[in-house]
Design a protein around this motif. Structure first.
Motif, mmCIF file in Angstrom:
data_model
loop_
_atom_site.group_PDB
_atom_site.id
_atom_site.type_symbol
_atom_site.label_atom_id
_atom_site.label_comp_id
_atom_site.label_asym_id
_atom_site.label_seq_id
_atom_site.Cartn_x
_atom_site.Cartn_y
_atom_site.Cartn_z
ATOM 1 N N TRP A 124 32.028 34.623 29.837
ATOM 2 C CA TRP A 124 33.492 35.089 30.785
ATOM 3 C C TRP A 124 34.019 36.784 30.932
ATOM 4 O O TRP A 124 33.685 36.678 32.049
ATOM 5 C CB TRP A 124 33.893 34.145 30.522
ATOM 6 N N HIS A 125 33.843 36.464 29.992
ATOM 7 C CA HIS A 125 33.707 38.300 29.730
ATOM 8 C C HIS A 125 32.228 39.153 31.203
ATOM 9 O O HIS A 125 32.612 39.762 31.443
ATOM 10 C CB HIS A 125 34.044 39.071 28.938
ATOM 11 N N TYR A 126 31.670 38.440 30.661
ATOM 12 C CA TYR A 126 30.076 39.498 31.119
ATOM 13 C C TYR A 126 30.344 38.614 32.264
ATOM 14 O O TYR A 126 29.611 39.252 33.259
ATOM 15 C CB TYR A 126 29.068 38.776 30.771
ATOM 16 N N ILE A 127 30.245 37.924 33.236
ATOM 17 C CA ILE A 127 30.668 36.817 34.530
ATOM 18 C C ILE A 127 31.648 37.725 34.821
ATOM 19 O O ILE A 127 30.867 38.737 36.648
ATOM 20 C CB ILE A 127 30.970 35.273 34.805
ATOM 21 N N ALA A 128 32.837 38.079 34.658
ATOM 22 C CA ALA A 128 33.906 39.116 35.011
ATOM 23 C C ALA A 128 32.956 40.470 35.551
ATOM 24 O O ALA A 128 33.307 40.320 36.089
ATOM 25 C CB ALA A 128 35.096 38.953 34.428
ATOM 26 N N ARG A 129 32.774 40.573 34.207
ATOM 27 C CA ARG A 129 32.464 42.160 34.271
ATOM 28 C C ARG A 129 30.988 42.510 35.565
ATOM 29 O O ARG A 129 31.397 44.045 36.086
ATOM 30 C CB ARG A 129 32.232 42.621 32.796
ATOM 31 N N GLU A 130 29.917 41.040 35.305
ATOM 32 C CA GLU A 130 28.668 41.640 36.232
ATOM 33 C C GLU A 130 29.050 40.579 37.672
ATOM 34 O O GLU A 130 28.115 40.978 38.517
ATOM 35 C CB GLU A 130 27.993 41.205 35.932
ATOM 36 N N ASN A 131 30.606 40.540 38.020
ATOM 37 C CA ASN A 131 30.783 39.674 39.173
ATOM 38 C C ASN A 131 30.053 38.771 39.724
ATOM 39 O O ASN A 131 28.953 38.723 40.828
ATOM 40 C CB ASN A 131 31.167 41.227 40.093
ATOM 41 N N LEU A 132 29.440 38.156 38.681
ATOM 42 C CA LEU A 132 28.091 37.165 38.954
ATOM 43 C C LEU A 132 28.528 36.093 40.288
ATOM 44 O O LEU A 132 30.056 35.869 39.448
ATOM 45 C CB LEU A 132 27.541 36.504 37.619
ATOM 46 N N GLU A 133 28.091 35.348 40.609
ATOM 47 C CA GLU A 133 28.315 33.943 40.958
ATOM 48 C C GLU A 133 28.016 33.006 40.857
ATOM 49 O O GLU A 133 26.996 33.001 40.031
ATOM 50 C CB GLU A 133 27.590 34.255 42.687
ATOM 51 N N LEU A 134 29.082 32.402 41.089
ATOM 52 C CA LEU A 134 28.846 31.293 39.297
ATOM 53 C C LEU A 134 28.526 29.844 40.530
ATOM 54 O O LEU A 134 29.389 29.318 41.558
ATOM 55 C CB LEU A 134 29.836 30.538 38.584
ATOM 56 N N PRO A 135 28.678 28.487 40.628
ATOM 57 C CA PRO A 135 29.250 27.543 41.824
ATOM 58 C C PRO A 135 30.132 27.130 41.786
ATOM 59 O O PRO A 135 30.935 27.137 40.564
ATOM 60 C CB PRO A 135 28.023 25.970 40.955
ATOM 61 N N PRO A 136 30.775 26.569 42.614
ATOM 62 C CA PRO A 136 32.161 26.365 42.912
ATOM 63 C C PRO A 136 33.207 25.020 42.090
ATOM 64 O O PRO A 136 34.107 25.774 42.037
ATOM 65 C CB PRO A 136 32.373 26.244 44.204
ATOM 66 N N LEU A 137 32.349 24.863 41.196
ATOM 67 C CA LEU A 137 32.906 23.428 40.557
ATOM 68 C C LEU A 137 33.285 24.127 38.996
ATOM 69 O O LEU A 137 34.432 24.021 38.610
ATOM 70 C CB LEU A 137 31.661 22.859 39.938
ATOM 71 N N TYR A 138 32.523 25.347 38.754
ATOM 72 C CA TYR A 138 33.455 26.346 38.077
ATOM 73 C C TYR A 138 35.297 26.846 37.938
ATOM 74 O O TYR A 138 35.662 26.773 37.130
ATOM 75 C CB TYR A 138 32.995 28.106 36.663
ATOM 76 N N ILE A 171 44.264 25.126 37.171
ATOM 77 C CA ILE A 171 44.249 26.303 38.611
ATOM 78 C C ILE A 171 44.150 27.662 38.265
ATOM 79 O O ILE A 171 43.893 28.558 39.615
ATOM 80 C CB ILE A 171 45.875 26.376 38.332
ATOM 81 N N ALA A 172 42.602 27.875 37.625
ATOM 82 C CA ALA A 172 42.073 29.037 37.241
ATOM 83 C C ALA A 172 41.015 29.237 38.261
ATOM 84 O O ALA A 172 40.461 28.545 38.700
ATOM 85 C CB ALA A 172 41.960 29.376 35.866
ATOM 86 N N ASP A 173 41.016 30.089 39.247
ATOM 87 C CA ASP A 173 40.271 30.088 40.338
ATOM 88 C C ASP A 173 39.613 31.750 39.861
ATOM 89 O O ASP A 173 38.781 31.810 41.224
ATOM 90 C CB ASP A 173 41.551 30.026 41.800
ATOM 91 N N ASN A 174 39.557 32.107 39.061
ATOM 92 C CA ASN A 174 38.695 33.029 38.991
ATOM 93 C C ASN A 174 37.456 33.832 37.802
ATOM 94 O O ASN A 174 39.187 33.003 36.751
ATOM 95 C CB ASN A 174 39.471 34.656 39.973
ATOM 96 N N PRO A 175 37.046 34.602 36.954
ATOM 97 C CA PRO A 175 37.033 34.509 35.926
ATOM 98 C C PRO A 175 37.983 35.280 35.071
ATOM 99 O O PRO A 175 38.315 34.914 33.825
ATOM 100 C CB PRO A 175 35.773 35.878 35.832
ATOM 101 N N GLU A 176 39.009 36.028 35.349
ATOM 102 C CA GLU A 176 39.564 36.760 34.846
ATOM 103 C C GLU A 176 40.795 35.454 34.549
ATOM 104 O O GLU A 176 41.379 35.134 32.741
ATOM 105 C CB GLU A 176 40.530 37.525 35.695
ATOM 106 N N ALA A 177 40.720 34.492 35.043
ATOM 107 C CA ALA A 177 42.016 33.744 34.749
ATOM 108 C C ALA A 177 41.661 32.548 33.941
ATOM 109 O O ALA A 177 42.332 32.072 33.113
ATOM 110 C CB ALA A 177 42.620 32.702 36.015
ATOM 111 N N ILE A 178 40.226 32.269 33.862
ATOM 112 C CA ILE A 178 39.292 31.390 32.803
ATOM 113 C C ILE A 178 39.755 31.768 31.415
ATOM 114 O O ILE A 178 39.809 31.453 30.408
ATOM 115 C CB ILE A 178 37.704 30.797 33.533
ATOM 116 N N ILE A 179 39.369 32.996 31.089
ATOM 117 C CA ILE A 179 39.543 34.194 30.525
ATOM 118 C C ILE A 179 40.532 33.332 29.645
ATOM 119 O O ILE A 179 40.777 33.197 28.454
ATOM 120 C CB ILE A 179 39.001 35.447 30.513
ATOM 121 N N ALA A 180 41.353 33.789 30.035
ATOM 122 C CA ALA A 180 43.238 33.709 29.642
ATOM 123 C C ALA A 180 43.397 32.585 29.168
ATOM 124 O O ALA A 180 44.069 31.887 28.688
ATOM 125 C CB ALA A 180 44.210 33.466 30.939
ATOM 126 N N GLU A 181 42.737 31.497 29.895
ATOM 127 C CA GLU A 181 42.693 29.746 29.938
ATOM 128 C C GLU A 181 42.664 29.329 27.968
ATOM 129 O O GLU A 181 42.238 29.139 27.992
ATOM 130 C CB GLU A 181 42.658 29.008 30.651
#
Lengths: 435, 306
Positions: free
Chosen positions: B199-213, B264-274
């Protein structure tokens, strides 16, 4: 057993990583120690904790036996032995950790060599009731042989002696003497009880006479810095961009790709290509994040040079001030991995960094008796887990550093050409004298 | 510049992981003849594909993308798969478990049974049909017990079978990829990454993912500590209370065996926190099949599973 506060200590992004190897037998309480380290740093997910409590009850091991956490594969449980190195991960606010957990029983030396090869630090377990065993000597010997930079020894089961300082000091003195004798780094010795958690993560109230750090504090603060500063880039592959698609900047592009094994490189540096030592100047450096003016170990990079010289997979690009050695004949320490004993009739390959060449063992100089750790007259052959010093001759010259100076450019494996098995690991001791 | 006074540059853990993975990917391509990257559209394979693109930049990707479609994949994951494949320019080959069933190569207990194990057959068939000798996969050692002892280069016989005792030792970074005809090697470049690193990498690289995540409304049923999605493959049972919750997927696997978590996390940073705050493991929260059998992953791997 009191559960620690569930107040997670988790890493900040951007902190570094320490890889450490653990060695000791089940009897020394190694599994309990690792379990304790993970439990007291809140690194065990709640569902795994439930499974652990289940397994503890099912097998009559009390409410929570932390040793079962590192329990292995089904095949291992059936045979009651640990077959393999297991890798585990945890973090604190200070650092990320990778544990290479090596089994203490069968295939011992081979697994410890594998686990120690990448370790910045080794954690050895000594049972306070038994003191230094032959096994302890072997563990420390392998750490010295593999040039693991830091050695930590946990004197475990101190609770059985009511944390008596005298018991600890006697063992500590013996351990320092042992490390000196074996050429291992001076150890950090800690009195612990993995069962009760004393001095693992939390400082023990039972050892007011011990002023040193807890095991976790040591792991959080030892310096994983490398000693090998001279630039080394083993070339993995040559990336070429030709044809009609290659236009503009990438026209006739030729990039040398690899992971920097030591030191750093900058645009404008003059570098050598080894073996041979032809020289060129660095035109551009591409790191994973894009073009940079300088990159250092352990970055994976693509290097562009000003002049096109003959470079292929297996070439070593390196510093011209501190060039690597070159020779087709080397003297090395070997650990034989294969179940099949060394047979001089079989054809061997050496994989040294990214280079693979035919090789022969010209002479076995001596073997090492793993029980006494003394040199023994050259054996006819090597069996699994045997150690010894050999002279090798490769089909072509190799560019290398001595293992004690660089653990990447001085290490190799031997591969059986017919079975493709990795049969041995080796550490270059010196270049062989010619004639 | 004096080489001796040139102090080593310290790089952070995420950069070190990235460079380690790139090294492994380049080793595979240098040593093997025909390499595939298993790409499902999930987060781990999305990170793996990004690493492969970086490994070979500025030259084209020298590998094929392979997806074993169970027929139970979420459509969002499949459309993301196709979009990323087109962007990266590598050929995408899809082989489906449906075809294996039609050919009688696979028999399922029931139409809606989990196809997680069945995909091993399709995978092994695809490897021999297409002649791959190396497959890159996004498995991580922190996922599961049987994975903790997995090699980076996992040697498989002609039947795709994993024998824990026959694995090659991997001292230093000296990987041995030599193979006999029909053998293959499964390679796991992100072995040493953890869920939080991903998740840190997805956030740093701004990687797109399927919306399911990311958070979305979904009908679910509570079972134990898991939320089972209401789908045509996992319909509600009599007496189930269906709730519509804000959820996201921590892993996106088969529709028939993957559960979302409340979020309710809608971005990688919120997912990292969770993720930092949660105490349950990725598989424990989301996999219907693993909880049932301590050794199930080990068994699947022996049968050719990734």
């Amino acid at each position: 057993m009191g559960a620690p506060d569930r107040n997670p200590v988790r890493p900040a992004a951007g902190t570094d990583v320490l890889r450490f190897v653990t060695a000791g037998s089940v009897d020394d309480g190694k599994s309990t120690l690792i379990g304790r380290l993970l439990f007291d740093t809140q690194s065990i997910p709640s569902d795994q904790l439930v499974a652990l409590k289940d397994a503890s009850r099912r097998r009559g091991r009390g409410e929570l036996d932390l040793a079962l956490l590192t329990d292995g594969l089904e095949a291992e449980r059936e045979q009651g032995i640990t077959i393999d190195v297991a890798y585990r991960y945890f973090s604190t606010t200070k650092r990320h950790f990778v544990i290479a957990d090596t089994p203490g029983h069968e295939q011992y030396t081979r697994n410890m060599v594998t686990g120690a090869s990448n370790a910045d630090c080794a954690v050895l377990l000594v049972d306070a009731r038994r003191g230094i065993l032959r096994q302890t000597r072997r563990h420390a010997f392998v750490c010295a042989l593999l040039a693991v930079p830091h050695l930590v020894i946990a004197v475990n089961k101190m609770d059985l002696f009511e944390f008596d300082e005298k018991v600890f000091r006697t063992i500590e003195k013996d351990l320092r003497h042992l490390a000196l004798e074996l050429g291992a780094p001076d150890p950090i010795v800690i009195p612990v009880s993995s069962l009760l958690g004393d001095n693992i993560v939390t400082r023990s109230a039972q050892t007011p006479w011990y002023q040193g750090q807890t095991l976790l504090e040591v792991l959080e603060t030892v310096d994983p810095a490398r000693l090998d500063y001279a630039f080394r880039l083993p070339v993995q592959r040559v990336a070429r961009q030709t044809g009609t698609l290659a236009i503009g900047r990438w026209h006739d592009f030729r990039g040398y790709q690899g992971q920097i094994a030591a030191g750093s490189v900058a645009v404008g540096d003059e570098v050598g290509v080894y073996p041979g030592g032809r020289r060129s100047t660095v035109k551009a450096v591409y790191a994973p994040g894009g073009e940079v003016s300088r990159a250092g170990a352990p970055s994976s990079i693509t290097l562009e040079l000003e002049t096109q010289i003959d470079i292929s997979r297996g070439s070593l690009i390196g510093s011209i001030e501190t060039p690597p050695q070159e020779s087709d004949a080397i003297i090395a320490d070997l650990c034989w991995f294969s179940e099949r004993a060394y047979d001089p009739r079989r054809r061997l390959l050496i994989k040294h960094m990214t280079r693979t060449e035919r090789v022969v063992i010209e002479e076995i100089e001596y073997g090492i008796d793993i029980e006494t750790l003394s040199k023994v007259a050259a054996p006819e052959s090597f069996s699994q887990n045997d150690l010894g010093r050999v002279q090798l001759r490769a089909a072509k010259p190799l560019a290398f550093d001595l293992y004690r100076e660089n653990r990447t450019t001085g290490a190799f494996i031997l591969i059986d050409e017919a079975s493709n098995e990795t049969v041995a690991a080796g550490m270059i001791f010196s270049s062989a004298l010619q004639g | 510049m004096s080489a001796i006074t040139d102090k080593p540059t310290r790089i952070n853990q995420l950069d070190a992981l990235e460079s380690e993975s790139i090294f492994i990917i380049r080793e595979v391509v240098a040593e093997c003849k025909k390499v595939a990257l298993l790409f499902s559209g999930g987060k781990d394979s999305a990170v793996l594909l990004k690493l492969a693109e970086k490994a070979f930049y500025p030259t084209p990707l020298p590998l094929t993308l392979l997806h074993i479609d169970t027929g139970h994949n979420y459509p969002e994951a499949l459309s993301f798969r196709d979009k990323r494949a087109a962007e990266c320019g590598a050929e995408l080959v899809v082989r489906s478990v449906e075809d294996s069933i039609a050919q009688g190569r696979v028999q399922l207990a029931s139409e809606d049974a989990s196809r997680n194990a069945a995909q091993s057959v399709t995978l092994v068939d695809a490897i021999s049909e297409l002649g791959f000798d190396a497959l890159l996969g996004g498995a991580r050692r922190d996922e599961e017990k049987a994975r903790a002892k997995e090699r980076v280069f996992s040697h498989r016989d002609a039947f795709g079978s994993w024998n824990p005792k026959a694995q090659r030792p991997e001292p230093w970074t000296l990987y041995n990829a030599r193979l006999k005809p029909n053998e293959n090697v499964r390679v796991f470049p992100i072995s040493n990454w953890t869920e939080i690193d991903i998740w840190h990498y997805i956030a740093r690289e701004n990687l797109e993912l399927p919306p399911l995540y990311y958070t979305h409304k979904r009908e679910v049923v509570r079972r134990g500590h898991q939320l089972w999605p209401v789908t045509h493959l996992t319909p509600p049972r009599p007496g189930d209370r269906i709730e519509t919750l804000s959820v996201r997927y921590r892993t996106v696997g088969d529709m028939s065996c993957t559960c979302p978590v409340e979020s309710i996390a809608d971005n990688p940073e919120a997912i990292i926190a969770e993720t930092l705050a949660t105490s349950i493991s990725e598989r424990g929260a989301t996999r219907m099949d693993d909880a049932t059998d301590e050794a199930s992953m080990e068994l699947r791997k022996r049968e050719g599973y990734f």
